[in-house]
Design a protein around this motif. Structure first.
Motif, PDB file in Angstrom:
ATOM      1  N   THR A 104      -6.647  -3.517   0.936  1.00  0.00           N
ATOM      2  CA  THR A 104      -7.511  -3.474   2.112  1.00  0.00           C
ATOM      3  C   THR A 104      -8.494  -4.638   2.086  1.00  0.00           C
ATOM      4  N   THR A 109      -5.350   1.784   8.851  1.00  0.00           N
ATOM      5  CA  THR A 109      -5.722   0.370   8.794  1.00  0.00           C
ATOM      6  C   THR A 109      -6.219  -0.098  10.160  1.00  0.00           C
ATOM      7  N   ILE A 126      -4.039   0.472  -2.593  1.00  0.00           N
ATOM      8  CA  ILE A 126      -4.644   0.574  -1.260  1.00  0.00           C
ATOM      9  C   ILE A 126      -6.000  -0.131  -1.171  1.00  0.00           C
ATOM     10  N   MET A 185       0.840  -1.202   0.000  1.00  0.00           N
ATOM     11  CA  MET A 185       0.000   0.000   0.000  1.00  0.00           C
ATOM     12  C   MET A 185       0.873   1.249   0.000  1.00  0.00           C
ATOM     13  N   ILE A 235      -1.235   5.214   6.309  1.00  0.00           N
ATOM     14  CA  ILE A 235      -1.751   3.880   5.986  1.00  0.00           C
ATOM     15  C   ILE A 235      -1.854   2.976   7.217  1.00  0.00           C
ATOM     16  N   MET A 275      -5.670   7.394   3.314  1.00  0.00           N
ATOM     17  CA  MET A 275      -4.513   6.555   3.010  1.00  0.00           C
ATOM     18  C   MET A 275      -3.902   6.946   1.672  1.00  0.00           C
ATOM     19  N   PRO A 312      -0.132   3.790  -4.085  1.00  0.00           N
ATOM     20  CA  PRO A 312      -1.470   4.149  -3.587  1.00  0.00           C
ATOM     21  C   PRO A 312      -2.613   3.442  -4.336  1.00  0.00           C
TER      22      PRO A 312
END
Lengths: 238, 238
Positions: free
Chosen positions: A188, B188, A184, A177, B184, B177, A181
């Motif tokens: 997730t 998270t 991300i 991540m 990040i 993020m 970007p």
């Protein structure tokens, strides 16, 4: 009169056997559901995803059937001692299996979100984690089938490795991540997939505890060993 | 002989009352644990975090006590009809409360990880979500105390708003993020905190279902309404 008594005992044994075989059936169903969900994620297989999601209702229905059977057994048969333990354990095991099915469906639901911009290599760790979780689930269903407390304890200890793999995957995904970007969002979702697998591992150890209880009458009070490495301070936080 | 019968009935009623008051006690304990965990996160309060984590063992012990009480009730009293329903519901409610306590402890465990580089405003959404989840938990414990099916149903419907808030927070955190890679890791952990709150909401609706079952004998079969907006395709996936 003796014949009537024998008849009642036979019906009771039949119902206990029914409870046991339904639990094993439910275990098998959830194993398949998890395998299908894992395939959906690892092989980007949309049909597998739909199959795993669709299976959830059948698992829920089986849990409700089992619950009714348990209520009937309590009401009509007044079970004691080992029978009582295995019925109480059965009720909790069916709950845990239902939760596992729920997590499997959730894993499958995320699979379409991983198709685009999938990070290149982190699926290897996830595949190992999935394999281990599935193996433990299979073992605990076997342990349940045989009321084999020793086998159940093996599953209980094996979950530590699942926690360690989760920590490894967590770190790897954080790195992806930060590097990119655009990773991300899919990362997730992968993180939630890994978390769901870790939760399935927890419920599998709960089943192992219940099998141990049904087989021996002992309640496991000691905290289960957790993974040794962690990004959280506690590896299974969350 | 009539006196002996009366004595047995009284003991039985006493044990049923005991089960009920222990459940309410457990509910109150978990409410406090959740409030403390939320304070730990929102006010970066390390003492609150330790208190919430430490509470977990007492909750677990109470669940085991309740389980033993239920086994004794089944074995000695052969409950039927409404008593049987409320005992079965009680067993499942104590399981759900134990899970909620577990999630609360996990929320508290993450709080030290949020102290550094905390994203500026996303805690507002989390605070709203926490407030709503706590309110629903309080309501469902009240519903349980009074076996009030209508109040339980209100909780059941209110969880939709929790799902919507989760989706909103998820999107907000993704944005943070992407804007700033240093966010990040803390984001998270915040995401897992939000996810834990969402799961607590799910278990709260499960308790509502059980209260409804104990009070009316009906099992809720329809799927609960879920949040209307989602980043997942399904708002509660995961």
């Amino acid at each position: 009169m003796a014949e009537l008594g024998e008849h009642i005992v036979k019906r009771y044994e039949h119902e206990l056997g029914e409870l046991h075989s339904r639990l094993i059936q439910m275990g098998g169903m959830v194993e398949t559901q998890l395998a299908t969900a894992v395939r959906a994620v690892l092989e980007r297989d949309g049909e597998a995803a739909n199959a795993a999601i669709g299976r959830d209702q059948a698992v829920d229905a089986l849990e409700r059937d089992l619950e009714q059977l348990v209520v009937r057994l309590f009401a009509l048969r007044q079970p004691v001692a080992v029978d009582l333990r295995s019925i109480v354990a059965g009720l909790k095991i069916s709950s845990a299996l239902e939760r596992i099915g729920d997590y499997a469906a959730n894993i499958a639901k995320r699979s379409p979100l991983l198709v685009l911009r999938r990070p290149p290599s982190s699926l290897a760790g996830l595949a190992s984690m999935a394999r281990l979780v599935q193996e433990n689930l299979r073992l605990v269903v076997d342990a349940l089938d045989l009321y084999d407390s020793e086998r159940a304890m093996r599953v209980w200890y094996a979950d530590e490795a699942v926690d360690d793999l989760f920590t490894m995957i967590f770190r790897e995904l954080m790195t992806y991540m930060m590097e990119e970007p655009r990773n991300i969002t899919p990362c997730t979702h992968l993180l939630f997939v890994a978390k769901n697998l870790e939760r399935i591992g927890d419920h599998t150890t709960n089943i192992a505890e219940m099998v141990h209880y049904a087989a021996t009458g002992e309640v496991l009070l000691d905290a289960r060993p957790k993974g040794t490495t962690s990004v959280y301070g506690n590896p299974s936080a969350g």
